[in-house]
Design a protein around this motif. Structure first.
Motif, PDB file in Angstrom:
ATOM      1  N   GLN A   1       0.839  -1.185   0.000  1.00 15.18           N
ATOM      2  CA  GLN A   1       0.000   0.000   0.000  1.00 15.18           C
ATOM      3  C   GLN A   1       0.877   1.239   0.000  1.00 15.18           C
ATOM      4  O   GLN A   1       1.701   1.429   0.895  1.00 15.18           O
ATOM      5  N   THR A   2       0.711   2.097  -1.011  1.00  8.22           N
ATOM      6  CA  THR A   2       1.498   3.316  -1.100  1.00  8.22           C
ATOM      7  C   THR A   2       0.684   4.547  -0.717  1.00  8.22           C
ATOM      8  O   THR A   2       1.248   5.587  -0.432  1.00  8.22           O
ATOM      9  N   ARG A   3      -0.636   4.424  -0.724  1.00 10.00           N
ATOM     10  CA  ARG A   3      -1.529   5.535  -0.390  1.00 10.00           C
ATOM     11  C   ARG A   3      -2.741   4.987   0.343  1.00 10.00           C
ATOM     12  O   ARG A   3      -3.072   3.817   0.228  1.00 10.00           O
ATOM     13  N   CYS A   4      -3.407   5.866   1.087  1.00  6.80           N
ATOM     14  CA  CYS A   4      -4.679   5.495   1.688  1.00  6.80           C
ATOM     15  C   CYS A   4      -5.616   6.692   1.608  1.00  6.80           C
ATOM     16  O   CYS A   4      -5.181   7.817   1.344  1.00  6.80           O
ATOM     17  N   ILE A   5      -6.869   6.442   1.822  1.00  7.21           N
ATOM     18  CA  ILE A   5      -7.892   7.473   1.736  1.00  7.21           C
ATOM     19  C   ILE A   5      -8.366   7.805   3.149  1.00  7.21           C
ATOM     20  O   ILE A   5      -8.733   6.909   3.913  1.00  7.21           O
ATOM     21  N   ALA A   6      -8.370   9.073   3.481  1.00  7.02           N
ATOM     22  CA  ALA A   6      -8.834   9.503   4.801  1.00  7.02           C
ATOM     23  C   ALA A   6     -10.337   9.282   4.921  1.00  7.02           C
ATOM     24  O   ALA A   6     -11.099   9.577   4.001  1.00  7.02           O
ATOM     25  N   GLY A   7     -10.733   8.740   6.043  1.00  7.95           N
ATOM     26  CA  GLY A   7     -12.144   8.515   6.325  1.00  7.95           C
ATOM     27  C   GLY A   7     -12.760   9.720   7.023  1.00  7.95           C
ATOM     28  O   GLY A   7     -12.088  10.712   7.327  1.00  7.95           O
ATOM     29  N   GLU A   8     -14.041   9.618   7.311  1.00  4.51           N
ATOM     30  CA  GLU A   8     -14.774  10.700   7.968  1.00  4.51           C
ATOM     31  C   GLU A   8     -14.195  10.946   9.365  1.00  4.51           C
ATOM     32  O   GLU A   8     -13.955  10.017  10.124  1.00  4.51           O
ATOM     33  N   ASN A   9     -13.931  12.231   9.674  1.00  2.54           N
ATOM     34  CA  ASN A   9     -13.417  12.668  10.980  1.00  2.54           C
ATOM     35  C   ASN A   9     -12.063  12.045  11.351  1.00  2.54           C
ATOM     36  O   ASN A   9     -11.743  11.929  12.527  1.00  2.54           O
TER      37      ASN A   9
ATOM     38  N   ILE B   1      -4.763   7.551  10.906  1.00  5.51           N
ATOM     39  CA  ILE B   1      -4.071   6.913   9.775  1.00  5.51           C
ATOM     40  C   ILE B   1      -2.849   6.145  10.293  1.00  5.51           C
ATOM     41  O   ILE B   1      -2.575   5.025   9.865  1.00  5.51           O
ATOM     42  N   SER B   2      -2.120   6.734  11.229  1.00  3.55           N
ATOM     43  CA  SER B   2      -0.946   6.084  11.823  1.00  3.55           C
ATOM     44  C   SER B   2      -1.343   4.772  12.492  1.00  3.55           C
ATOM     45  O   SER B   2      -0.685   3.747  12.309  1.00  3.55           O
ATOM     46  N   TYR B   3      -2.420   4.806  13.248  1.00  6.60           N
ATOM     47  CA  TYR B   3      -2.895   3.592  13.929  1.00  6.60           C
ATOM     48  C   TYR B   3      -3.291   2.535  12.906  1.00  6.60           C
ATOM     49  O   TYR B   3      -2.934   1.370  13.022  1.00  6.60           O
ATOM     50  N   ARG B   4      -4.008   2.941  11.883  1.00  5.85           N
ATOM     51  CA  ARG B   4      -4.516   1.999  10.881  1.00  5.85           C
ATOM     52  C   ARG B   4      -3.396   1.394  10.050  1.00  5.85           C
ATOM     53  O   ARG B   4      -3.426   0.217   9.708  1.00  5.85           O
ATOM     54  N   THR B   5      -2.378   2.179   9.709  1.00  8.76           N
ATOM     55  CA  THR B   5      -1.324   1.722   8.798  1.00  8.76           C
ATOM     56  C   THR B   5      -0.053   1.281   9.519  1.00  8.76           C
ATOM     57  O   THR B   5       0.859   0.763   8.893  1.00  8.76           O
ATOM     58  N   ARG B   6       0.010   1.539  10.829  1.00  4.05           N
ATOM     59  CA  ARG B   6       1.179   1.191  11.648  1.00  4.05           C
ATOM     60  C   ARG B   6       2.432   1.965  11.225  1.00  4.05           C
ATOM     61  O   ARG B   6       3.549   1.486  11.357  1.00  4.05           O
ATOM     62  N   LEU B   7       2.237   3.180  10.710  1.00  2.00           N
ATOM     63  CA  LEU B   7       3.358   4.053  10.364  1.00  2.00           C
ATOM     64  C   LEU B   7       3.483   5.137  11.421  1.00  2.00           C
ATOM     65  O   LEU B   7       2.488   5.563  12.011  1.00  2.00           O
ATOM     66  N   GLU B   8       4.705   5.593  11.670  1.00  4.19           N
ATOM     67  CA  GLU B   8       4.938   6.665  12.628  1.00  4.19           C
ATOM     68  C   GLU B   8       4.281   7.952  12.132  1.00  4.19           C
ATOM     69  O   GLU B   8       4.285   8.250  10.928  1.00  4.19           O
TER      70      GLU B   8
END
Length: 172
Positions: free
Chosen positions: A124-132, A138-145
């Motif tokens: 995964q190189t990109r993700c889409i921000a969800g509501e609120n 995003i960090s929690y969801r993708t495990r990135l700092e």
């Protein structure tokens, strides 16, 4: 440090399992040479087994198990998120009810098998921000700092800034 709840696909454990183990093996072959010397050949890592045991508690413990069973019955690959471990793609391989039923508690065990092929195929190189959502989500969801995400997305000034739903966030 706050433990994240264990998740697989759309199921989130209310309480993390009391036991979780990881079995990691290498695929190693021993080869004999004509001179009587043995050579070891490392053919790479095998898929990990993630095993555990826990309890589903509360008046709705049997309903919780039914939802878990539905996820198990799907039989498809999904993302398995565990406390302290980077999420992996896995298949839900085994689900067992243990012991005598008691009111408001059901003891179970599970086995997941990592599927490395999916991990390689779906970088995964990109993700889409969800509501609120903000960068912390995003960090929690993708495990990135969070710092990494801020560097990759300089248009975001603060990690707690609410993002516009549908906004594309760079992950690498």
């Amino acid at each position: 440090m706050t433990l994240v709840p264990m998740r697989f696909k759309n199921y989130e454990w209310r309480y993390n399992p009391e036991e979780i183990s990881f079995e990691c093996e290498k695929n190693v072959r021993e080869l004999d040479s004509p001179k009587g010397t043995a050579y070891v050949q490392n053919l790479g890592r095998k898929n990990r087994l993630i095993k555990g045991k826990g309890q589903l508690c509360g008046e709705d413990c049997h309903e919780q198990f039914e939802k878990l069973w539905e996820v198990f019955a799907e039989g498809t690959v999904g993302v398995l998120a565990l406390p302290f471990i980077k999420p992996v793609y896995a298949v839900f391989e085994k689900l067992t009810v243990i012991g005598e039923p008691v009111p408001d508690m059901l003891t179970y065990s599970f086995v997941f098998r990592e599927t490395m092929e999916s991990e390689r195929a779906e970088i995964q190189t990109r993700c889409i921000a969800g509501e609120n959502e903000c960068l912390w989500d995003i960090s929690y969801r993708t495990r990135l700092e969070v710092e990494t995400l801020l560097n990759l997305n300089p248009w975001i000034k603060q990690a707690d800034e609410q993002l516009q739903e549908g906004r594309v966030i760079r992950l690498c």
